[in-house]
Design an enzyme around this catalytic site. Structure first.
Site, PDB file in Angstrom:
ATOM      1  N   ARG A  14      16.943  36.832  17.727  1.00 23.03           N
ATOM      2  CA  ARG A  14      16.766  35.428  17.321  1.00 23.03           C
ATOM      3  C   ARG A  14      17.058  35.275  15.833  1.00 23.03           C
ATOM      4  NH1 ARG A  14      14.765  32.549  13.674  1.00 23.03           N
ATOM      5  NH2 ARG A  14      12.779  33.642  13.800  1.00 23.03           N
ATOM      6  N   ASP A  15      16.229  35.800  14.956  1.00 23.44           N
ATOM      7  CA  ASP A  15      16.560  35.753  13.525  1.00 23.44           C
ATOM      8  C   ASP A  15      17.843  36.541  13.285  1.00 23.44           C
ATOM      9  OD1 ASP A  15      16.284  35.341  10.711  1.00 23.44           O
ATOM     10  OD2 ASP A  15      14.120  35.352  10.918  1.00 23.44           O
ATOM     11  N   HIS A  18      21.317  34.850  13.173  1.00 25.74           N
ATOM     12  CA  HIS A  18      21.889  34.326  11.919  1.00 25.74           C
ATOM     13  C   HIS A  18      22.880  35.318  11.321  1.00 25.74           C
ATOM     14  CE1 HIS A  18      19.402  30.762  11.486  1.00 25.74           C
ATOM     15  NE2 HIS A  18      18.290  31.459  11.615  1.00 25.74           N
ATOM     16  N   SER A 168       9.932  32.611   5.165  1.00 24.84           N
ATOM     17  CA  SER A 168      11.357  32.405   5.473  1.00 24.84           C
ATOM     18  C   SER A 168      12.269  32.835   4.335  1.00 24.84           C
ATOM     19  CB  SER A 168      11.627  30.930   5.758  1.00 24.84           C
ATOM     20  OG  SER A 168      10.655  30.389   6.600  1.00 24.84           O
ATOM     21  N   HIS A 195       5.427  36.863   9.477  1.00 23.44           N
ATOM     22  CA  HIS A 195       6.883  37.018   9.612  1.00 23.44           C
ATOM     23  C   HIS A 195       7.464  37.178   8.213  1.00 23.44           C
ATOM     24  CE1 HIS A 195      10.968  35.798  11.259  1.00 23.44           C
ATOM     25  NE2 HIS A 195      11.107  35.371  10.020  1.00 23.44           N
ATOM     26  N   HIS A 197      10.499  38.405   5.286  1.00 29.82           N
ATOM     27  CA  HIS A 197      11.895  38.702   4.950  1.00 29.82           C
ATOM     28  C   HIS A 197      11.910  39.587   3.709  1.00 29.82           C
ATOM     29  CE1 HIS A 197      14.527  36.459   7.723  1.00 29.82           C
ATOM     30  NE2 HIS A 197      13.456  35.710   7.904  1.00 29.82           N
ATOM     31  N   TYR A 286      15.329  26.790  -0.267  1.00 27.53           N
ATOM     32  CA  TYR A 286      16.154  26.900   0.939  1.00 27.53           C
ATOM     33  C   TYR A 286      17.569  27.338   0.592  1.00 27.53           C
ATOM     34  CZ  TYR A 286      13.354  24.974   4.732  1.00 27.53           C
ATOM     35  OH  TYR A 286      12.439  24.797   5.721  1.00 27.53           O
TER      36      TYR A 286
END
Lengths: 338, 338
Positions: A14-15, A18, A168, A195, A197, A286
């Site tokens: 899923r991730d 990307h 994220s 979660h 990164h 972002y």
């Protein structure tokens, strides 16, 4: 401290979408699912990188249909439950119903960290369907621990059984992670997840800190396959958890071998920390801001990293790309006046 | 807690030598030195990967002479002091005298974590020469914090002004690091340093933990250029330190740009965590054991990682490659009897 077995939620499919521009084939999905399942992971998430309904002009078309992605994963997961991601606004109740019908048993309903309200109907629908229902608070670095808790409480009130702190942008320090998870564990009656990164090279460390504070679930992917600098790598986190005696059900060697022999050769580019992903982790904005900042930086002769830092200080959360020109102009003026 | 500025000791041109098979040219050394110096780093270490006298059949010949490596670095370091590494047994008092004459102002006298005794004459000589003299306890994961402190006290008694916890195998967890640095800070009158590797993906995290416990110096390299999974990357640690407000003199953007534009294109292979380096971090043994374990694993049909884990449990510190066959045979027997 004795603690329950940690639940691993794999996001390779899923991730990781990307990092492969959503182009996994069903053959690749089948192969990876078998290996991840066999390694002992508890939940395998498989969806377009931006969740149900994400395959589009705006977010990029996936190679396979949503149905094929989910059904292929379900077909090859013997022990693990299969999960999907749903961002209200991109995915709908209908998408969720279909994913459930295809065999998905877990759903993570994801919102920006200050907008949990939009998840109400989706969380309630998932609970109605009898799914393992998770609230997923993205960009958790962009608000205070206290505000994040308020948003989490909303998701709890809608019926979510687990709430995630989602880093994220890979922008949380270890203290940032500790404060958020500790507050969740103290004030929520749900399970709690993390979660991570790796933008600041803290994916594994933050996951360990989260587990030390009592997190029940953690997200990982083989070789860190995921957006930007990648997710917390399964095999790396498992190695450290083994060394620390934190209980889980994942076989280290199987995860290492799947990462090295199968995942890495499938990568289009190495998933690693580079200047771009480090900048995102450092500024915490972002990724959609990057291109704008680079253009404005060139036009006004200022470092795009200064623009992003300033925009972040101003509290941008996404959608304020129009601030960038103004910031670039201000920085250029300051430069002249020095 | 307010704290003094952290001293950065760059190892791009020393530990990084391993990652380029000691083949940096003087042009590359000059270019990297200028950039590292300009970024604000305090000390630039430049030596064969295995220290003074390391260029040999046994450890690999460096492309340039020791003299040219050190003199080139000295010539281009305007603000940073230049350092060298010395492993007694490989390098000698004479090597040290020459390095000092060529302009080296810092020396790190490195021994295995249980063998500080062999550093006495070299540390005393360095002090006599008026050098910034550092004791460097390699493979610090291979003994207890208490034993490590006893060895550090020896180096202190010889006159070292700074003592390092050196995580050569990248095998320390954050708690392991915390315990060792805290004990050093409590019981030594010297400054304290930390040298991390990224095998368990904890290079940055362990360095932060060390700084939280009061470490005065930290080792980093551009883009993590170093042996195995690499060292703590300068630009990544600086980004996290900036976010946390820990004081230092390094310019983040300059470090990022040097890493991305100059260091990465010079790499022969990407410095990253792979199965091999993760295995070393997980088992904590010397890399010299790897090849033997792989051979024995094949011969006896057992996983080389199990052999290394067992050898590590038995307390191997280096030089016990002969244990490997016995361990492989035992594991093969156990396998048959299951």
């Amino acid at each position: 401290m004795r603690r329950a077995k940690v639940i691993f939620n794999d996001v390779t499919l899923r991730d990781g979408m990307h990092a492969i521009r959503h182009q996994y084939s069903t053959d690749q999905i089948a192969e990876l699912t078998k290996l991840i399942d066999d390694s002992g992971v508890d939940i395998i998430e498989a969806t377009h990188g931006d969740g149900l309904g994400g395959s589009s002009i705006q977010y990029g078309f996936s190679r396979e249909t949503e149905k094929d992605i989910i059904k292929t994963t379900v077909a090859h997961a013997k022990n693990a439950k299969v999960g999907v991601l749903l961002l209200p606004g991109i995915g709908t109740i209908e998408h969720l119903q279909r994913a459930h019908d295809w065999g998905a048993q877990v759903v993570r309903v994801a919102t920006h960290c200050t907008e949990a309200d939009v998840s109400e109907q989706h969380i309630k629908k998932a609970v109605d369907l009898g799914m393992d229902t998770v609230g997923f608070l993205m960009m958790s670095s962009r608000t205070t621990p206290e505000n994040l808790l308020e948003e989490a409480k909303k998701m709890e009130s809608y019926g979510a059984g687990t709430i995630y702190v989602v880093d994220s942008a890979g922008a949380l320090t270890m203290d940032d992670t500790r404060n958020r998870i500790a507050l969740f564990k103290e004030h929520l009656n749900t399970a709690v997840g993390f979660h991570g990164h790796n933008n600041l090279s803290l994916g594994v460390a933050n996951s360990i800190v989260a587990l030390e504070e009592g997190a029940d679930r953690v997200d990982t992917s083989l070789a860190g396959m995921g957006a930007g600098a990648g997710n917390t790598a399964t095999e790396q986190l498992v190695a450290v958890m083994n060394r620390m005696g934190i209980p889980h059900g994942v076989d280290l060697y199987k995860a290492m071998d799947a990462a090295e022999n199968v995942m890495k050769p499938m990568m289009e580019r190495p998933v690693q920390i580079d200047r771009l992903s480090l900048t995102l982790g450092y500024t915490g904005v972002y990724s959609s801001f990057l291109l704008f900042a680079e253009r404005a930086g060139k036009e006004y002769g200022v470092d795009p990293r200064d623009i992003l830092t300033k925009v972040a200080e101003m509290g941008a959360v996404g959608g304020q790309e129009d601030w960038i020109i103004g910031v670039a102009q201000d920085l250029a003026k300051q430069k002249l006046s020095v």
